[in-house]
Design a protein around this motif. Sequence first.
Motif, PDB file in Angstrom:
ATOM      1  N   ARG A  46       0.834  -1.201   0.000  1.00  0.00           N
ATOM      2  CA  ARG A  46       0.000   0.000   0.000  1.00  0.00           C
ATOM      3  C   ARG A  46       0.875   1.260   0.000  1.00  0.00           C
ATOM      4  NH1 ARG A  46      -5.340   1.273   3.601  1.00  0.00           N
ATOM      5  NH2 ARG A  46      -5.500   3.491   3.124  1.00  0.00           N
ATOM      6  N   ALA A  47       1.941   1.242   0.779  1.00  0.00           N
ATOM      7  CA  ALA A  47       2.824   2.410   0.854  1.00  0.00           C
ATOM      8  C   ALA A  47       3.458   2.709  -0.501  1.00  0.00           C
ATOM      9  CB  ALA A  47       3.903   2.191   1.905  1.00  0.00           C
ATOM     10  N   ALA A  48       3.866   1.664  -1.227  1.00  0.00           N
ATOM     11  CA  ALA A  48       4.455   1.877  -2.557  1.00  0.00           C
ATOM     12  C   ALA A  48       3.430   2.500  -3.498  1.00  0.00           C
ATOM     13  CB  ALA A  48       4.965   0.549  -3.116  1.00  0.00           C
ATOM     14  N   PHE A  49       2.208   2.026  -3.431  1.00  0.00           N
ATOM     15  CA  PHE A  49       1.149   2.585  -4.281  1.00  0.00           C
ATOM     16  C   PHE A  49       0.858   4.034  -3.893  1.00  0.00           C
ATOM     17  CE2 PHE A  49      -3.460   3.143  -5.270  1.00  0.00           C
ATOM     18  CZ  PHE A  49      -3.369   3.021  -6.649  1.00  0.00           C
ATOM     19  N   GLU A  50       0.786   4.316  -2.595  1.00  0.00           N
ATOM     20  CA  GLU A  50       0.512   5.683  -2.156  1.00  0.00           C
ATOM     21  C   GLU A  50       1.646   6.633  -2.526  1.00  0.00           C
ATOM     22  OE1 GLU A  50      -2.493   5.852   1.472  1.00  0.00           O
ATOM     23  OE2 GLU A  50      -0.607   4.906   2.065  1.00  0.00           O
ATOM     24  N   GLU A  51       2.880   6.146  -2.490  1.00  0.00           N
ATOM     25  CA  GLU A  51       4.004   6.988  -2.877  1.00  0.00           C
ATOM     26  C   GLU A  51       3.971   7.268  -4.377  1.00  0.00           C
ATOM     27  OE1 GLU A  51       7.987   8.878  -2.249  1.00  0.00           O
ATOM     28  OE2 GLU A  51       5.902   8.934  -1.563  1.00  0.00           O
ATOM     29  N   PRO A  74       8.732   5.005  -0.362  1.00  0.00           N
ATOM     30  CA  PRO A  74       7.487   4.493   0.210  1.00  0.00           C
ATOM     31  C   PRO A  74       7.448   4.505   1.735  1.00  0.00           C
ATOM     32  CG  PRO A  74       8.214   3.082  -1.583  1.00  0.00           C
ATOM     33  CD  PRO A  74       9.328   4.048  -1.308  1.00  0.00           C
ATOM     34  N   GLU A  75       8.623   4.565   2.384  1.00  0.00           N
ATOM     35  CA  GLU A  75       8.626   4.556   3.857  1.00  0.00           C
ATOM     36  C   GLU A  75       7.860   5.730   4.451  1.00  0.00           C
ATOM     37  OE1 GLU A  75      12.952   5.893   2.742  1.00  0.00           O
ATOM     38  OE2 GLU A  75      11.387   4.588   1.915  1.00  0.00           O
ATOM     39  N   ARG A  76       7.644   6.792   3.669  1.00  0.00           N
ATOM     40  CA  ARG A  76       6.823   7.908   4.167  1.00  0.00           C
ATOM     41  C   ARG A  76       5.444   7.420   4.599  1.00  0.00           C
ATOM     42  NH1 ARG A  76       9.314  12.291   1.186  1.00  0.00           N
ATOM     43  NH2 ARG A  76      10.067  11.545  -0.827  1.00  0.00           N
ATOM     44  N   PHE A  77       4.964   6.380   3.912  1.00  0.00           N
ATOM     45  CA  PHE A  77       3.601   5.910   4.133  1.00  0.00           C
ATOM     46  C   PHE A  77       3.550   4.617   4.953  1.00  0.00           C
ATOM     47  CE2 PHE A  77       3.373   8.642   0.435  1.00  0.00           C
ATOM     48  CZ  PHE A  77       2.245   9.409   0.712  1.00  0.00           C
ATOM     49  N   HIS A  78       4.681   4.211   5.524  1.00  0.00           N
ATOM     50  CA  HIS A  78       4.642   3.054   6.418  1.00  0.00           C
ATOM     51  C   HIS A  78       3.797   3.395   7.641  1.00  0.00           C
ATOM     52  CE1 HIS A  78       8.570   1.119   4.682  1.00  0.00           C
ATOM     53  NE2 HIS A  78       7.585   1.156   3.821  1.00  0.00           N
ATOM     54  N   PRO A  79       3.159   2.416   8.251  1.00  0.00           N
ATOM     55  CA  PRO A  79       2.202   2.691   9.334  1.00  0.00           C
ATOM     56  C   PRO A  79       2.739   3.584  10.440  1.00  0.00           C
ATOM     57  CG  PRO A  79       2.072   0.389   8.687  1.00  0.00           C
ATOM     58  CD  PRO A  79       3.221   0.979   7.924  1.00  0.00           C
TER      59      PRO A  79
END
Length: 455
Positions: free
Chosen positions: A318-323, A377-382
């Motif tokens: 999900r984080a990769a997609f959101e990034e 993508p780590e920006r969007f990690h939980p």
Amino acid sequence: MDAVPTPFIPPAPIPRTTPPSTLEMIRIVYRNPLELWGEPSYNQPWISVDGIGGPLVIANDPGLIRHILVDNAKNYRMAEVRQKILRPILRDGLLTAEGDVWKRSRKAMAPVFTPRHIFGFAQPMLARTLDFVERYDAGGTTDVAHDMTMLTYDILAETLFSGEIAGEPGSFAKEIDRLFETMGRVDPLDLLRAPDWMPRITRLRGRKTMAYFRNIVTNTVAMRSERLKSDPGNAPEDFLTLLLRAEGPDGLTRAEIEDNIITFIGAGHETTARALGWTIYCLAEATWERDRVEREIEEVLAHEPDPVKWLDAMPYTRAAFEEALRLYPPAPSINREPIEDDSYGELKIRKRTQVLVMPWTVHRHRKLWDQPDAFMPERFHPERRDAIGRYQYLPFGAGPRVCIGASFAMQEAIIALAILLSRYRFDTLPETKPWPVQKLTTQPQGGLPMRVTKR
């Protein structure tokens, strides 16, 4: 201890350092509006200037964005320039309708996009994806951008229309590319706010394609309408049936129903397709991120067969997609104009000013993001997701007109990525040199040619 990989910087226009001339501005806006914006757009909270079509405000500050899209939304309507581009395509569909027409459409569609209904779409989404990916078993090269357009069309046709869309799917992706290439561009006359009676070359070029889509929709509605009359007990309870049952004096007109179908067939599936393509491309370039996503998907699929649960069970995917949505927002600009004079702090916004809330610049703003041009993508990690402000990340918009299909799109994307990346590996080729171009959505010029191998 392993070295931290250097973040991947995906392709994007370099911000301008000098303003363009009027003629150059018109040329850039027609060719690719993403190339227009200069350094101030990526550094300042807002910019207020007199543009070639009148006063213009570029809103980057999250507080100002909230003011325009939420707190004072009643004073803002869709910008005239945007309507001149979209209304010839979508007419009174949900993206372009105003006032009572918009309220009727939103009310009619809301039941389809409740969590219960969206969860019910998970199995059909999975089934269509499994059928689609069989084409990759032999390996070889493919244009992932084109493929994702076809996949999301298949999913939309199955979930919202129960597979009953008139026409031949094979020509669909080609025709929608042609539609956005012609009617989806900003016409210089629209930028200058020329009167409607003056012919627009872009729309003249797109008439044949527009007629193609209108014909599909008219035939689709006629087929379902006849089925509801002849065999109402066996008609599927999907998006199309719901719209037709909302037809009537106090509901939707037949024209409004067709406009909303055009909106969802065209713009609705196109946005998810572009986001999926950019995600696969970024992961192919940032292989360390791809490895992490592949491991996560394998672990979840080994223990969780229910696709409804994959969205929450796959935070890295999900984080990769959101990034990718941050770097390449499918809808790169949100255009509004105030009905009456407005102000926000010291900023004065005159009536009829064109106000641009641009996810493209907001998502890459130097004051809002660390290393904003990098795929991280780590920006969007939980553990970090809550630090991102609501109005600095706008892939689905915000306020009353927030995308009604946001949850649908997120579930669809994770299911598609889970199947694609668990079975196949996508690698870039020497000729994979996509350039982001704004044609309603953020599209990769030149496509996304990639090599596919079975894992």
